[in-house]
Scaffold this motif. Structure first.
Motif: not given
Lengths: 182, 375
Positions: A54, A57-58, A62, A66, A70, B116-117, B120-121, B123-124, B127-128, B130-131, B153, B157, B177
């Motif tokens: 995680v 990725i984050a 992420g 980014v 920018f 079990n996460i 977090l998954y 949240l991750a 954050s993707l 944004v692309y 973006s 963020i 989590l």
């Protein structure tokens, strides 16, 4: 099943890493890197390191990429492709030498890999859940962790000092004086 | 093994279908609701109450010519709409929408993937998300698109931070989590998380409004300033994908907030009917967001950033600190103490903001108080 996943995912990672190097367009390169990061994150998942998956990725795919995008967009790197592709004198020689050194190292590692890789890992199988990482981070490695955060804070303060221009200091009443924040 | 695979497949297809079929209905609902609040009529020509309007719109968008404006960066321009939709749909995979049911003697979780996460998954993935906006803005080769992409973006963020911090407080309270575990812990505490985490709930509500790019925080597509922002150059089905992505995101966020704060699928009273209460809570949320959109005018960009960094981040840090301290010191009574403490803290933050705004208006009468702050 695990092997198949490993082969597919690592293949994707390598292909996109190649894409990063060979793409002429900076933004395409960045996107290839993002894809590569995601593939590597999946490799972490195969190692049952869910938390690292995680975070990979984050944080990398992420947040950091980014910010890279920018900078590329604001500086419009695309328009200066020629300038970036320019060569310094003797660049080819230096690149060849360094590449050869890296390749030699890789070959040496693979040749002797049997000894190094077959050493038993010092962490138990299945290590990598958020609880494990948290416990390791905040008990045994607390001091390095705190020092790292301090260094990052110092870096951030430094960035603020460098980025601040004399004309851009905020007015006393808090109204933004210069351009928009960010 | 086979049973599990088939069950997962069916669940994935069902969730996809249901979430996607929410979209046209939500578009109709939003148009009708906003029209009603603004004393207009809204769509009323196509079908009864204009119910078929979104279908007509969708058909129009799909059969429209696909225009690639000259000068766009083709690959990125093509990929961007997909990248804005996929994270929203993928995030729904870990959301539990009902208590486990027994089918053919086996227990089936009403959740596509019980990881079990889960928190977090999500949240991750967010954050993707944004692309989509960044790449659409950049590849369109249009200065307004680029401005919209950068705004969106930067905004997303910035607001991920208070979201993450508020969610951490929930994790502290739950000790896990996994989203399933979050729901179960609310059942075992006997009180929904909205009470012990009242301030976190408010912060999450505001932050997700910004994360969704909805009015009053739709700076990235502010039509009075930058045409339509990052999707200015898009038309036809690619534009529809941005639009769908926005609504799918709204459903996902509503489901997530329901799970985190409102006890998930549990019934507040009466019998627990599968899915019914979950859907009611989700729709209550979506209606709230629509109400907010119809009520507040768009904020300025610097106000948006100030709200995020100067108000929401410190407030969520205070909330996190209070939660951690009370959980350690409170022991078994922690949830009850928190329920009081969190409301007190929320009132305190509100008072501080009100005082700050009053002070600022007094020292600089020309400046309007930042919208969305206080109360």
């Amino acid at each position: 099943m695990t092997w198949l996943t490993f082969l597919i995912v690592s293949g994707i990672a390598v292909i996109f890493a190649g894409g990063l190097i060979f793409s002429r367009n900076a933004v395409h390169g960045a996107m290839c890197l993002v894809a590569s990061f995601c593939a590597i994150a999946t490799l972490f998942l195969l190692l049952s390191a869910e938390f690292i998956f995680v975070v990979q990725i984050a944080v990398y795919a992420g947040a950091i990429m980014v910010l890279f995008l920018f900078v590329m967009m604001l500086l419009n790197v695309q328009g200066q492709e020629g300038a970036l592709a320019g060569r310094a004198p003797g660049q080819l020689l230096v690149a060849l030498a360094l590449g050869a050194a890296l390749l030699g190292q890789a070959v040496w590692l693979v040749a002797r890999g049997g000894e190094i890789i077959s050493r038993p890992a010092r962490i138990p199988a299945g290590f990598g859940s958020p609880e494990d990482i948290g416990t390791a981070l905040f008990t045994r490695n607390l001091l390095p962790f705190e020092i790292t955060s301090l260094v990052l804070l110092a870096a951030m303060a430094g960035a603020v000092v460098l980025a601040r221009k004399a004309g851009l200091s905020p007015k006393p009443n808090g109204a933004p004086a210069g351009g928009k924040p960010e | 093994m086979l049973f599990d695979l088939i069950a997962s497949f069916i669940k994935a297809v069902l969730v996809f279908a249901v979430v996607m079929s929410f979209v046209p209905f939500l578009i109709w609902l939003e148009r009708k609701l906003v029209a009603w609040m603004q004393q207009r009529i809204g769509p009323n020509r196509t079908g009864p109450f204009g119910l078929l309007q979104p279908i007509a719109d969708a058909v129009k968008l799909i059969i429209k010519e696909n225009i690639f404006p000259s000068g766009v960066e083709k690959i990125t321009y093509f990929l961007a709409p997909m990248m804005s939709m996929i994270p929203a749909l993928a995030a729904f995979a870990v959301i539990p929408f009902g208590s486990p049911v027994r089918i053919m003697g086996r227990t089936v979780n009403l959740q596509v993937a019980d990881v079990n996460i889960g928190i977090l998954y999500i949240l991750a993935l967010s954050s993707l998300a944004v692309y989509g906006a960044v790449l659409a803005g950049w590849s369109s080769n249009n200065k307004y698109s680029l401005l919209g992409g950068l705004r969106t973006s930067a905004q997303m963020i910035s607001y991920e931070l208070p979201i993450g911090l508020s969610v951490v407080s929930i994790v502290l309270l739950t000790g896990s989590l996994s989203l399933n575990e979050v729901v179960r812990s609310q059942a075992s505490h006997g009180i929904w998380n909205i009470f012990p985490q009242f301030l976190g709930f408010i912060i999450l509500l505001i932050s997700y409004n910004a994360e969704l790019n909805r009015a009053p925080f739709d700076l990235g597509e502010a039509e009075s300033e930058i045409v339509a922002g990052y999707h200015t150059e898009y038309s036809g089905f690619r534009f529809a994908m941005f639009y769908m992505g926005e609504y799918v995101n709204m459903v996902t966020v509503a489901a997530l907030v329901t799970v985190l704060f409102l006890g998930g699928w549990q019934a507040p009273f009466g019998p627990e009917i599968p899915l019914l209460w979950f859907l009611i809570k989700i729709f209550a949320f979506i209606l709230l967001y629509m109400w907010v959109r119809a009520t507040f005018p768009r904020v300025r960009y610097d106000q948006l950033m100030a709200l995020g960094w100067k108000i929401l981040v410190p407030a969520s840090l205070a909330n996190l600190a209070m939660t951690a301290v009370i959980i350690v010191l409170g022991g078994p009574n922690a949830v009850r103490i928190l329920s009081v403490g969190s409301i007190v803290l929320a009132v305190l933050v509100g008072l501080v903001l009100k005082a700050a705004v009053a002070l600022r208006t007094k020292s600089a009468p020309g400046l309007a108080p930042p919208a969305g702050a206080g109360s």
